[in-house]
Design a protein around this motif. Structure first.
Motif, PDB file in Angstrom:
ATOM      1  N   PHE A 245      -0.611   7.604   7.645  1.00 29.59           N
ATOM      2  CA  PHE A 245      -1.557   6.491   7.812  1.00 29.59           C
ATOM      3  C   PHE A 245      -1.311   5.456   6.715  1.00 29.59           C
ATOM      4  CE2 PHE A 245      -4.074  10.326   9.112  1.00 29.59           C
ATOM      5  CZ  PHE A 245      -3.786  10.193  10.454  1.00 29.59           C
ATOM      6  N   PRO A 246      -0.201   4.724   6.805  1.00 26.60           N
ATOM      7  CA  PRO A 246       0.075   3.715   5.787  1.00 26.60           C
ATOM      8  C   PRO A 246      -0.892   2.548   5.923  1.00 26.60           C
ATOM      9  CG  PRO A 246       1.656   3.544   7.569  1.00 26.60           C
ATOM     10  CD  PRO A 246       0.794   4.740   7.872  1.00 26.60           C
ATOM     11  N   LEU A 247      -1.018   1.763   4.862  1.00 27.01           N
ATOM     12  CA  LEU A 247      -1.868   0.576   4.942  1.00 27.01           C
ATOM     13  C   LEU A 247      -1.004  -0.632   5.245  1.00 27.01           C
ATOM     14  CD1 LEU A 247      -4.355   1.099   1.984  1.00 27.01           C
ATOM     15  CD2 LEU A 247      -4.760   1.452   4.415  1.00 27.01           C
ATOM     16  N   CYS A 248      -1.600  -1.619   5.884  1.00 27.32           N
ATOM     17  CA  CYS A 248      -0.887  -2.833   6.277  1.00 27.32           C
ATOM     18  C   CYS A 248      -0.410  -3.594   5.043  1.00 27.32           C
ATOM     19  CB  CYS A 248      -1.816  -3.708   7.114  1.00 27.32           C
ATOM     20  SG  CYS A 248      -1.084  -5.264   7.613  1.00 27.32           S
ATOM     21  N   GLU A 249       0.873  -4.005   5.067  1.00 24.93           N
ATOM     22  CA  GLU A 249       1.423  -4.753   3.932  1.00 24.93           C
ATOM     23  C   GLU A 249       0.834  -6.151   3.856  1.00 24.93           C
ATOM     24  OE1 GLU A 249       5.656  -4.766   4.033  1.00 24.93           O
ATOM     25  OE2 GLU A 249       5.791  -2.575   3.838  1.00 24.93           O
ATOM     26  N   LYS A 250       0.387  -6.676   4.989  1.00 29.63           N
ATOM     27  CA  LYS A 250      -0.126  -8.045   5.018  1.00 29.63           C
ATOM     28  C   LYS A 250      -1.604  -8.136   4.658  1.00 29.63           C
ATOM     29  CE  LYS A 250       3.255  -9.921   8.189  1.00 29.63           C
ATOM     30  NZ  LYS A 250       3.547 -10.335   9.551  1.00 29.63           N
ATOM     31  N   CYS A 251      -2.412  -7.223   5.239  1.00 33.48           N
ATOM     32  CA  CYS A 251      -3.857  -7.365   5.027  1.00 33.48           C
ATOM     33  C   CYS A 251      -4.508  -6.123   4.412  1.00 33.48           C
ATOM     34  CB  CYS A 251      -4.548  -7.716   6.348  1.00 33.48           C
ATOM     35  SG  CYS A 251      -4.616  -6.322   7.494  1.00 33.48           S
ATOM     36  N   GLY A 252      -3.731  -5.035   4.262  1.00 30.75           N
ATOM     37  CA  GLY A 252      -4.313  -3.822   3.679  1.00 30.75           C
ATOM     38  C   GLY A 252      -5.169  -3.039   4.658  1.00 30.75           C
ATOM     39  N   GLY A 253      -5.122  -3.431   5.933  1.00 38.58           N
ATOM     40  CA  GLY A 253      -5.909  -2.747   6.958  1.00 38.58           C
ATOM     41  C   GLY A 253      -5.292  -1.411   7.361  1.00 38.58           C
ATOM     42  N   THR A 254      -6.016  -0.682   8.186  1.00 35.20           N
ATOM     43  CA  THR A 254      -5.532   0.613   8.659  1.00 35.20           C
ATOM     44  C   THR A 254      -4.402   0.428   9.657  1.00 35.20           C
ATOM     45  OG1 THR A 254      -7.745   1.537   8.401  1.00 35.20           O
ATOM     46  CG2 THR A 254      -6.220   2.775   9.787  1.00 35.20           C
ATOM     47  N   VAL A 255      -3.312   1.141   9.427  1.00 37.87           N
ATOM     48  CA  VAL A 255      -2.168   1.066  10.332  1.00 37.87           C
ATOM     49  C   VAL A 255      -2.084   2.370  11.119  1.00 37.87           C
ATOM     50  CG1 VAL A 255       0.353   0.943  10.444  1.00 37.87           C
ATOM     51  CG2 VAL A 255      -0.891  -0.529   8.865  1.00 37.87           C
ATOM     52  N   LEU A 256      -2.034   2.262  12.419  1.00 32.49           N
ATOM     53  CA  LEU A 256      -1.938   3.444  13.272  1.00 32.49           C
ATOM     54  C   LEU A 256      -0.574   3.497  13.938  1.00 32.49           C
ATOM     55  CD1 LEU A 256      -5.420   3.475  15.026  1.00 32.49           C
ATOM     56  CD2 LEU A 256      -4.723   4.650  12.943  1.00 32.49           C
ATOM     57  N   ARG A 257      -0.176   4.702  14.332  1.00 28.72           N
ATOM     58  CA  ARG A 257       1.111   4.882  14.979  1.00 28.72           C
ATOM     59  C   ARG A 257       0.987   4.550  16.465  1.00 28.72           C
ATOM     60  NH1 ARG A 257       1.618  10.172  14.388  1.00 28.72           N
ATOM     61  NH2 ARG A 257       1.464  10.559  16.595  1.00 28.72           N
TER      62      ARG A 257
ATOM     63  N   ALA B  19      -7.695   9.104  11.259  1.00 30.16           N
ATOM     64  CA  ALA B  19      -7.156   7.894  10.625  1.00 30.16           C
ATOM     65  C   ALA B  19      -8.254   6.864  10.360  1.00 30.16           C
ATOM     66  CB  ALA B  19      -6.069   7.289  11.507  1.00 30.16           C
ATOM     67  N   LEU B  20      -9.244   6.821  11.254  1.00 32.65           N
ATOM     68  CA  LEU B  20     -10.343   5.864  11.091  1.00 32.65           C
ATOM     69  C   LEU B  20     -11.382   6.373  10.089  1.00 32.65           C
ATOM     70  CD1 LEU B  20     -10.951   4.823  14.817  1.00 32.65           C
ATOM     71  CD2 LEU B  20      -9.783   3.502  13.047  1.00 32.65           C
ATOM     72  N   GLY B  21     -11.201   7.597   9.630  1.00 33.00           N
ATOM     73  CA  GLY B  21     -12.133   8.163   8.651  1.00 33.00           C
ATOM     74  C   GLY B  21     -13.423   8.652   9.285  1.00 33.00           C
ATOM     75  N   ILE B  22     -13.417   8.841  10.605  1.00 37.16           N
ATOM     76  CA  ILE B  22     -14.617   9.277  11.320  1.00 37.16           C
ATOM     77  C   ILE B  22     -14.817  10.784  11.146  1.00 37.16           C
ATOM     78  CG2 ILE B  22     -15.625   9.553  13.634  1.00 37.16           C
ATOM     79  CD1 ILE B  22     -14.317   6.809  14.304  1.00 37.16           C
ATOM     80  N   MET B  23     -13.727  11.510  11.128  1.00 41.31           N
ATOM     81  CA  MET B  23     -13.849  12.945  10.851  1.00 41.31           C
ATOM     82  C   MET B  23     -12.644  13.409  10.050  1.00 41.31           C
ATOM     83  SD  MET B  23     -12.992  14.784  14.454  1.00 41.31           S
ATOM     84  CE  MET B  23     -11.305  14.783  15.055  1.00 41.31           C
ATOM     85  N   SER B  24     -12.739  14.659   9.546  1.00 41.70           N
ATOM     86  CA  SER B  24     -11.671  15.183   8.701  1.00 41.70           C
ATOM     87  C   SER B  24     -10.716  16.053   9.517  1.00 41.70           C
ATOM     88  CB  SER B  24     -12.267  16.014   7.571  1.00 41.70           C
ATOM     89  OG  SER B  24     -12.840  17.186   8.103  1.00 41.70           O
ATOM     90  N   GLU B  25      -9.565  16.371   8.914  1.00 39.09           N
ATOM     91  CA  GLU B  25      -8.605  17.242   9.580  1.00 39.09           C
ATOM     92  C   GLU B  25      -9.206  18.625   9.809  1.00 39.09           C
ATOM     93  OE1 GLU B  25      -4.432  17.261   8.634  1.00 39.09           O
ATOM     94  OE2 GLU B  25      -4.682  15.494   7.381  1.00 39.09           O
TER      95      GLU B  25
END
Ligand SMILES: [Zn+2]
Length: 107
Positions: A25-37, A50-56
């Motif tokens: 789950f890298p962060l966006c280089e342009k805006c720092g937003g959440t990047v999804l595959r 990835a959205l932080g709604i729940m844990s693994e």
């Protein structure tokens, strides 16, 4: 094979050949937003994490419950039943998943 990613904030597309674990789950280089595959497509559970709604751990627990159930329940419904996510959160994750698959801009 290259992995394709997309920022859910600004829609920036990026590619990487790095192993999945390193690019999870890298962060966006342009805006720092959440990047999804985007490719290969993420499963619903992965998006929720990835959205932080729940844990693994939550997902692992739910998958264990799902395995033991005689009646198959789709993961989204099961997560709601287990009170791990809310209906709105499920809707948001499903919307993102649809947008990822269609390649459309995520709002
Ligand atoms: Zn971005």
């Amino acid at each position: 094979m290259a992995y394709k990613f997309k920022c859910i904030n600004c829609g920036d597309i990026s590619y990487s050949a790095a192993p999945l674990e390193l690019q999870k789950f890298p962060l966006c280089e342009k805006c720092g937003g959440t990047v999804l595959r985007v490719q290969p497509p993420m499963k619903l559970g992965e998006i929720l994490i990835a959205l932080g709604i729940m844990s693994e751990q939550d997902l692992k627990r739910a998958l264990e419950v799902q395995e033991k159930m005689t009646e198959h329940l789709v993961i989204g419904r099961l997560l709601i039943k287990l009170n791990l996510i809310g209906r709105n959160e499920l809707e948001r994750a499903l919307q993102i998943q649809r947008d990822m698959l269609s390649g459309a801009q995520v709002q």
